[in-house]
Design a protein around this motif. Structure first.
Motif, PDB file in Angstrom:
ATOM      1  N   LEU A 129      81.736   5.433  66.369  1.00 25.93           N
ATOM      2  CA  LEU A 129      82.884   4.535  66.310  1.00 25.93           C
ATOM      3  C   LEU A 129      84.115   5.165  66.956  1.00 25.93           C
ATOM      4  O   LEU A 129      84.895   4.475  67.630  1.00 25.93           O
ATOM      5  N   ALA A 130      84.308   6.469  66.762  1.00 24.50           N
ATOM      6  CA  ALA A 130      85.443   7.153  67.374  1.00 24.50           C
ATOM      7  C   ALA A 130      85.373   7.119  68.897  1.00 24.50           C
ATOM      8  O   ALA A 130      86.397   7.179  69.583  1.00 24.50           O
ATOM      9  N   ALA A 131      84.173   7.009  69.439  1.00 24.02           N
ATOM     10  CA  ALA A 131      84.002   6.893  70.887  1.00 24.02           C
ATOM     11  C   ALA A 131      84.232   5.469  71.379  1.00 24.02           C
ATOM     12  O   ALA A 131      84.160   5.206  72.588  1.00 24.02           O
ATOM     13  N   GLY A 132      84.474   4.527  70.462  1.00 25.10           N
ATOM     14  CA  GLY A 132      84.688   3.138  70.832  1.00 25.10           C
ATOM     15  C   GLY A 132      83.407   2.341  70.952  1.00 25.10           C
ATOM     16  O   GLY A 132      83.426   1.181  71.389  1.00 25.10           O
ATOM     17  N   ALA A 133      82.280   2.941  70.574  1.00 25.02           N
ATOM     18  CA  ALA A 133      80.983   2.282  70.711  1.00 25.02           C
ATOM     19  C   ALA A 133      80.555   1.664  69.382  1.00 25.02           C
ATOM     20  O   ALA A 133      81.191   1.855  68.341  1.00 25.02           O
ATOM     21  N   ALA A 134      79.454   0.914  69.426  1.00 22.11           N
ATOM     22  CA  ALA A 134      78.825   0.359  68.226  1.00 22.11           C
ATOM     23  C   ALA A 134      77.557   1.147  67.942  1.00 22.11           C
ATOM     24  O   ALA A 134      76.855   1.551  68.880  1.00 22.11           O
ATOM     25  N   TYR A 135      77.262   1.380  66.667  1.00 22.25           N
ATOM     26  CA  TYR A 135      76.037   2.102  66.343  1.00 22.25           C
ATOM     27  C   TYR A 135      74.922   1.133  65.993  1.00 22.25           C
ATOM     28  O   TYR A 135      75.148   0.073  65.402  1.00 22.25           O
ATOM     29  N   ALA A 136      73.710   1.488  66.399  1.00 17.83           N
ATOM     30  CA  ALA A 136      72.520   0.687  66.121  1.00 17.83           C
ATOM     31  C   ALA A 136      71.524   1.574  65.390  1.00 17.83           C
ATOM     32  O   ALA A 136      70.854   2.407  66.011  1.00 17.83           O
ATOM     33  N   PRO A 137      71.420   1.456  64.063  1.00 16.98           N
ATOM     34  CA  PRO A 137      70.524   2.337  63.308  1.00 16.98           C
ATOM     35  C   PRO A 137      69.053   2.060  63.633  1.00 16.98           C
ATOM     36  O   PRO A 137      68.622   0.898  63.659  1.00 16.98           O
ATOM     37  N   VAL A 138      68.301   3.123  63.879  1.00 16.16           N
ATOM     38  CA  VAL A 138      66.855   3.028  64.066  1.00 16.16           C
ATOM     39  C   VAL A 138      66.243   4.061  63.131  1.00 16.16           C
ATOM     40  O   VAL A 138      66.278   5.261  63.396  1.00 16.16           O
ATOM     41  N   GLY A 139      65.717   3.615  61.996  1.00 16.57           N
ATOM     42  CA  GLY A 139      65.289   4.528  60.942  1.00 16.57           C
ATOM     43  C   GLY A 139      64.203   5.495  61.367  1.00 16.57           C
ATOM     44  O   GLY A 139      63.344   5.166  62.196  1.00 16.57           O
ATOM     45  N   VAL A 140      64.215   6.677  60.783  1.00 14.54           N
ATOM     46  CA  VAL A 140      63.216   7.687  61.117  1.00 14.54           C
ATOM     47  C   VAL A 140      61.829   7.270  60.650  1.00 14.54           C
ATOM     48  O   VAL A 140      60.817   7.772  61.154  1.00 14.54           O
ATOM     49  N   GLU A 141      61.765   6.310  59.704  1.00 14.20           N
ATOM     50  CA  GLU A 141      60.470   5.883  59.184  1.00 14.20           C
ATOM     51  C   GLU A 141      59.903   4.689  59.962  1.00 14.20           C
ATOM     52  O   GLU A 141      58.802   4.217  59.659  1.00 14.20           O
ATOM     53  N   GLN A 142      60.628   4.202  60.953  1.00 11.64           N
ATOM     54  CA  GLN A 142      60.153   3.047  61.706  1.00 11.64           C
ATOM     55  C   GLN A 142      58.882   3.381  62.486  1.00 11.64           C
ATOM     56  O   GLN A 142      58.786   4.448  63.090  1.00 11.64           O
ATOM     57  N   PRO A 143      57.907   2.460  62.521  1.00 15.36           N
ATOM     58  CA  PRO A 143      56.718   2.677  63.357  1.00 15.36           C
ATOM     59  C   PRO A 143      57.117   2.799  64.827  1.00 15.36           C
ATOM     60  O   PRO A 143      58.107   2.215  65.270  1.00 15.36           O
ATOM     61  N   ALA A 144      56.321   3.516  65.591  1.00 19.69           N
ATOM     62  CA  ALA A 144      56.653   3.783  66.986  1.00 19.69           C
ATOM     63  C   ALA A 144      56.800   2.505  67.799  1.00 19.69           C
ATOM     64  O   ALA A 144      57.712   2.385  68.631  1.00 19.69           O
ATOM     65  N   VAL A 145      55.921   1.529  67.547  1.00 19.52           N
ATOM     66  CA  VAL A 145      55.976   0.280  68.323  1.00 19.52           C
ATOM     67  C   VAL A 145      57.283  -0.451  68.050  1.00 19.52           C
ATOM     68  O   VAL A 145      57.954  -0.921  68.979  1.00 19.52           O
ATOM     69  N   ARG A 146      57.665  -0.550  66.783  1.00 14.93           N
ATOM     70  CA  ARG A 146      58.913  -1.241  66.447  1.00 14.93           C
ATOM     71  C   ARG A 146      60.110  -0.466  66.971  1.00 14.93           C
ATOM     72  O   ARG A 146      61.087  -1.059  67.447  1.00 14.93           O
ATOM     73  N   ARG A 147      60.044   0.871  66.920  1.00 17.64           N
ATOM     74  CA  ARG A 147      61.149   1.681  67.421  1.00 17.64           C
ATOM     75  C   ARG A 147      61.377   1.407  68.913  1.00 17.64           C
ATOM     76  O   ARG A 147      62.506   1.230  69.377  1.00 17.64           O
ATOM     77  N   ARG A 148      60.267   1.361  69.664  1.00 20.39           N
ATOM     78  CA  ARG A 148      60.399   1.087  71.101  1.00 20.39           C
ATOM     79  C   ARG A 148      60.966  -0.309  71.329  1.00 20.39           C
ATOM     80  O   ARG A 148      61.771  -0.523  72.237  1.00 20.39           O
ATOM     81  N   ARG A 149      60.532  -1.264  70.506  1.00 23.36           N
ATOM     82  CA  ARG A 149      61.017  -2.626  70.670  1.00 23.36           C
ATOM     83  C   ARG A 149      62.513  -2.707  70.393  1.00 23.36           C
ATOM     84  O   ARG A 149      63.260  -3.377  71.108  1.00 23.36           O
ATOM     85  N   ILE A 150      62.985  -2.031  69.350  1.00 21.74           N
ATOM     86  CA  ILE A 150      64.417  -2.046  69.030  1.00 21.74           C
ATOM     87  C   ILE A 150      65.213  -1.434  70.174  1.00 21.74           C
ATOM     88  O   ILE A 150      66.239  -1.980  70.598  1.00 21.74           O
ATOM     89  N   HIS A 151      64.736  -0.314  70.695  1.00 28.26           N
ATOM     90  CA  HIS A 151      65.461   0.314  71.811  1.00 28.26           C
ATOM     91  C   HIS A 151      65.501  -0.606  73.017  1.00 28.26           C
ATOM     92  O   HIS A 151      66.509  -0.674  73.734  1.00 28.26           O
ATOM     93  N   SER A 152      64.418  -1.327  73.247  1.00 27.14           N
ATOM     94  CA  SER A 152      64.369  -2.241  74.385  1.00 27.14           C
ATOM     95  C   SER A 152      65.390  -3.353  74.240  1.00 27.14           C
ATOM     96  O   SER A 152      66.079  -3.720  75.206  1.00 27.14           O
ATOM     97  N   VAL A 153      65.521  -3.902  73.034  1.00 30.71           N
ATOM     98  CA  VAL A 153      66.460  -5.003  72.808  1.00 30.71           C
ATOM     99  C   VAL A 153      67.900  -4.490  72.763  1.00 30.71           C
ATOM    100  O   VAL A 153      68.824  -5.128  73.279  1.00 30.71           O
ATOM    101  N   ALA A 154      68.116  -3.311  72.152  1.00 33.83           N
ATOM    102  CA  ALA A 154      69.468  -2.781  71.971  1.00 33.83           C
ATOM    103  C   ALA A 154      70.113  -2.350  73.277  1.00 33.83           C
ATOM    104  O   ALA A 154      71.328  -2.411  73.442  1.00 33.83           O
ATOM    105  N   ARG A 155      69.314  -1.870  74.222  1.00 39.93           N
ATOM    106  CA  ARG A 155      69.832  -1.382  75.509  1.00 39.93           C
ATOM    107  C   ARG A 155      70.955  -0.373  75.292  1.00 39.93           C
ATOM    108  O   ARG A 155      72.057  -0.492  75.850  1.00 39.93           O
ATOM    109  N   ALA A 156      70.679   0.601  74.449  1.00 39.39           N
ATOM    110  CA  ALA A 156      71.683   1.594  74.085  1.00 39.39           C
ATOM    111  C   ALA A 156      72.044   2.482  75.277  1.00 39.39           C
ATOM    112  O   ALA A 156      71.201   2.791  76.126  1.00 39.39           O
ATOM    113  N   ALA A 157      73.311   2.888  75.307  1.00 38.85           N
ATOM    114  CA  ALA A 157      73.771   3.806  76.354  1.00 38.85           C
ATOM    115  C   ALA A 157      73.341   5.233  76.064  1.00 38.85           C
ATOM    116  O   ALA A 157      73.299   6.072  76.972  1.00 38.85           O
ATOM    117  N   ALA A 158      73.046   5.523  74.795  1.00 34.55           N
ATOM    118  CA  ALA A 158      72.601   6.863  74.397  1.00 34.55           C
ATOM    119  C   ALA A 158      71.898   6.763  73.061  1.00 34.55           C
ATOM    120  O   ALA A 158      72.052   5.767  72.329  1.00 34.55           O
TER     121      ALA A 158
END
Length: 821
Positions: free
Chosen positions: A652-681
């Motif tokens: 937030l201090a960088a002016g960005a929004a955070y998108a939580p991706v839990g450590v317990e998420q299955p690999a397939v769902r994790r990849r899907r979230i990253h694909s939709v989120a299009r995170a800068a980092a």
């Protein structure tokens, strides 16, 4: 021929499309054709609305002239609706364009149409489709409801085999009847299925048959089909004793609007009665129409958007009626009390319709405006304010486009009407004012009501709804044409449902008269309110039909004396709109009280406000060094604990929004979230970096690497920007991103703090996972007040005995969790 086609024919070739269309005789002939009168009957200075001109015909005339390159607008023509002024305006416009060195508006580029590609590929949702798609999801304000029409036609001797064949031909003709809507907000045409289900009730007793018919009606009325599987159109045929039949039709509004329902019923009758003489093949499909429509309307849409945005600060909000819950309450499909709908209706016969139309025209009004004013008067009587927003759907089908009238699809739009009923004016004056505001809104309808509501929500930082809807289909003809009724029976049940709406009023043409309907969500409105309000509406309309003096005096007597003390109790009072970012107060406290304890770690040692802010600003620097900018999204994959809190503050201090991706998420769902989120980092730690390495193409940054960075200045972004993005499973099981603005979450945090009387001595127990909304409250409520957060480690996230020890040890004052925990 459908009524859209009739309007198209009345306003097309030989009228607006003829070579001399802007000469006095050409304009006269076009208008006479549209009004279905002889040209010589038109008085040059007579108000054309008094002669029967309505919005549908006017929009079609405007569309035809604009397609000929004449830059005339709806508002230009409504400002002075006489034949003389129209002729002058069109002639001057034509002459001005002829004198110009170049055309004022470039020709509309054609969008290539390839049938095979259209069938196979995905294409974007229209604006209203997208609103339906979002609103139907569980957890949305007044959500959990599908937007659909359900009708029953009671007839005799409908043949199941012929009907099945006709339905299959219908689905092949209209691709949107097999539309599939994906989780990314796209649509494609699926394979043709078998839409007919036959219910053979002929062997049941009358009581048993009636019970089964009632069960089917209730189920179908409140259906919530899976549009991601292409379940957008269904038909059932009930076979009853003595040759009786009941045809059940359910059409999802994402696949077709109300006029599409009439198109498909007419085509179904043709396929059923004349299988050897089917309708001609269409040269246009919905996908191509949307693409070309967007190009044609681009400039007009930009102008309309600017007009609406100038007026945002002045717009009122929805009427605050007596409701059982706040209209922003999240609702799911399983909440029967808040999703159950029923219909209230009243039919004006042909004679009463003629009397109403005649009286309206004598007062310079369209019948649609007169009935809209009657509705607004009733809403004002039950609302806490006599000025409010009404949501009016528009039938935004460009009838001058060849074959557009014969398509099935969602062509609807909407306009927000500022219904200001404050002054006690005679009914006719009140109606003329409302009619003028409505015409002004329609003239800027290229930027629809859904988009205006989104702008209001961004400005306020909280969802803004317009849940009271008024639809006029006067002038569009009858949905259930006589030929359809002869083949399949008379309509015995008609109802519609829509998400984020609790009162949907409609006026439609039926059997030569007018059918006045209210579809209401019973559980949302206080008991007895819908019936009492509808009865007042019916009585007011009856007065307008039978009492000429009712048009010349203010409306009164709508509420019985015992209703006045208990009308219009709103669920929540209006509150000031927050104007700060989520992290602003924390960093201010870190400057003024750096030694205060901010976080109690899982190891029981603490972080002060100053220490936490220093580490967060180091993380902001790390993110900035890797290209993260204001408005970007950063995925956060960390276990529960103090590091999660530090990380989100850094994002937030960088002016960005955070998108939580839990450590317990299955690999397939994790990849899907990253694909939709299009995170800068992606922000993680060394122990969990392996989870992110293959999930995203964005740079993976480690918390440990921030320790050597020089703290960056704190960015204070626009409160309308997202603070975080949460991913839910939605109805498909696939992740869907929900952006939550700074303003919206600050509004919640401040409201809860005020309601509970929280202060700097309070401590929360951070139980909830970061990808759950409650986590934001756990963290930012105390850190905005000078309080403390007691962290819970990943290994103890479901250990209630450990929580109890933390509560006792650290004097926790607030614990918030869902029952499942």
């Amino acid at each position: 021929m459908s009524d859209e086609a009739v309007v198209q024919a009345r306003t097309a070739e030989g009228g607006v499309g003829s070579p001399d269309r802007h000469a006095p005789a050409g304009v006269r002939e076009a208008v006479a054709r549209a009004l279905e009168v002889a040209p010589e009957e038109l008085d040059d200075d007579r108000d054309l609305f008094e002669l029967g001109l309505d919005s549908l015909v006017l929009m079609s005339l405007v569309g035809g002239w604009r397609r000929q390159g004449i830059e005339v607008t709806f508002q230009d023509l409504t400002n002075s609706p006489t034949l003389r002024d129209w002729t002058t305006l069109l002639t001057q416009t034509r002459d001005g364009e002829a004198a110009a060195a170049a055309p004022r508006t470039p020709p509309t580029p054609s969008v290539p149409h390839t049938a095979t590609g259209a069938e196979a590929g995905s294409f974007p949702l229209a604006t209203m489709q997208h609103a339906y798609w979002i609103g139907r999801q569980d957890g949305q304000p007044l959500g959990g409801v599908a937007a659909h029409f359900y009708v029953e036609l009671d007839g005799h001797d409908v043949d199941p085999a012929r009907l099945d064949t006709a339905l299959r031909a219908l689905v092949l003709r209209h691709g949107m009847l097999r539309a599939v809507f994906d989780e990314d907000g796209g649509q494609r045409l699926g394979a043709a299925g078998a839409p007919l289900t036959v219910h053979d009730l002929r062997e049941l007793t009358p009581v048993e048959a009636e019970s089964e018919l009632s069960r089917l009606r209730e189920r179908n009325t409140h259906a919530h089909p899976d549009v991601s599987a292409g379940d957008v159109f269904r038909a059932g045929l009930c076979l009853l004793p003595e040759g009786g039949t009941r045809l059940q039709i359910d059409l999802d509004m994402m696949a077709g609007d109300a006029l599409s329902l009439r198109v498909l019923l007419a085509d179904l009758r043709r396929f059923y009665e004349c299988p050897d003489d089917p309708p001609r093949e269409l040269a246009l499909d919905y996908r191509r129409y949307l693409a070309e429509h967007a190009v044609r309307r681009r400039t007009e849409r930009e102008r309309a958007a600017a007009w609406w945005r100038e007026r945002l600060p002045e717009l009122p909000r929805a009427p605050r009626l007596p409701t059982t819950v706040d209209p922003l309450t999240p609702v799911g499909a399983d909440d029967a009390a808040l999703t159950h709908s029923r219909r209230l209706h009243h039919w004006l016969g042909p004679a009463d319709k003629a009397a109403l139309v005649g009286a309206a025209r004598r007062h310079g009004l369209t019948p649609a405006a007169a009935l809209a004013t009657a509705f607004a008067e009733v809403i004002a009587a039950w609302s806490d304010s006599r000025r409010f927003l009404l949501n009016l759907p528009l039938f935004d089908r460009e009838l001058s486009v060849p074959d557009a009238a014969q398509l099935v699809g969602d062509f609807s739009s909407s306009v927000l009407l500022d219904a200001d009923m404050s002054a006690p004016l005679p009914f006719s004056r009140q109606a003329r004012g409302l009619q003028e505001r409505l015409r002004e809104g329609i003239s800027h309808g290229a930027y629809g009501g859904v988009e205006v509501l989104r702008d209001l929500a961004r400005a306020e930082g909280t969802p803004v709804l317009a849940p009271v809807v008024y639809t006029s289909a006067i002038g569009l003809g009858e949905i259930f044409e006589q030929d359809v009724q002869k083949s399949f029976g008379r309509p015995s049940w008609i109802i519609s449902q829509g998400p984020q709406v609790y009162l949907d009023a409609q006026v439609t043409e039926l059997d030569g008269g007018l059918l006045l309907n209210w579809d209401v969500r019973d559980g949302v409105l206080e008991a007895e309110v819908p019936d009492a309000a509808f009865d007042a509406y019916r009585r007011l309309v009856t007065r307008l039909v039978t009492d000429p003096g009712a048009w010349d005096r203010p409306v009164d007597g709508l509420l019985a004396p015992d209703v006045l003390p208990r009308r219009a109790v709103a669920a929540l009072p209006a509150t000031p709109v927050p104007d700060r970012a989520l992290h602003t107060r924390f960093f201010r406290l870190a400057e003024t009280a750096p030694e205060r304890t901010a976080v109690v770690r899982t190891t029981s040692d603490t972080l002060t406000y100053g220490e936490l802010a220093h580490r967060a600003r180091q993380i902001a620097a790390l993110l900035g060094d890797h290209g993260v900018r204001e408005g970007d999204t950063v995925a956060v994959t960390l276990p529960k604990g103090a590091d999660q809190i530090t990380a989100v503050l850094g994002v937030l201090a960088a002016g960005a929004a955070y998108a939580p991706v839990g450590v317990e998420q299955p690999a397939v769902r994790r990849r899907r979230i990253h694909s939709v989120a299009r995170a800068a980092a992606v922000l993680t730690d060394r122990d969990h970096a392996h989870l992110c390495a293959t999930a995203s193409e964005a740079p993976v940054l480690l918390l440990e690497d921030a320790s050597g960075s020089r703290p960056a200045p704190v960015v204070r972004p626009d409160p309308a920007l997202p603070a975080y993005v949460l991913f839910t499973s939605g109805s498909t099981g696939l992740p869907k991103g929900v952006e939550v603005s700074h303003r919206a979450v600050v509004n919640t945090v401040e409201a809860m703090a005020e309601q509970l009387g929280l202060g700097p001595e309070d401590r929360t127990l951070a139980i909830s996972a970061l990808d759950f909304d409650l986590a934001t409250w756990d963290i930012f409520t105390p850190l905005s007040l000078g309080g403390q957060v007691v962290a819970v480690g990943q290994e103890h996230r479901r250990d209630a005995h450990h929580w109890a020890r933390l509560v006792r040890t650290h004097a926790v004052t607030l614990v918030q969790c869902v029952p499942a925990l």
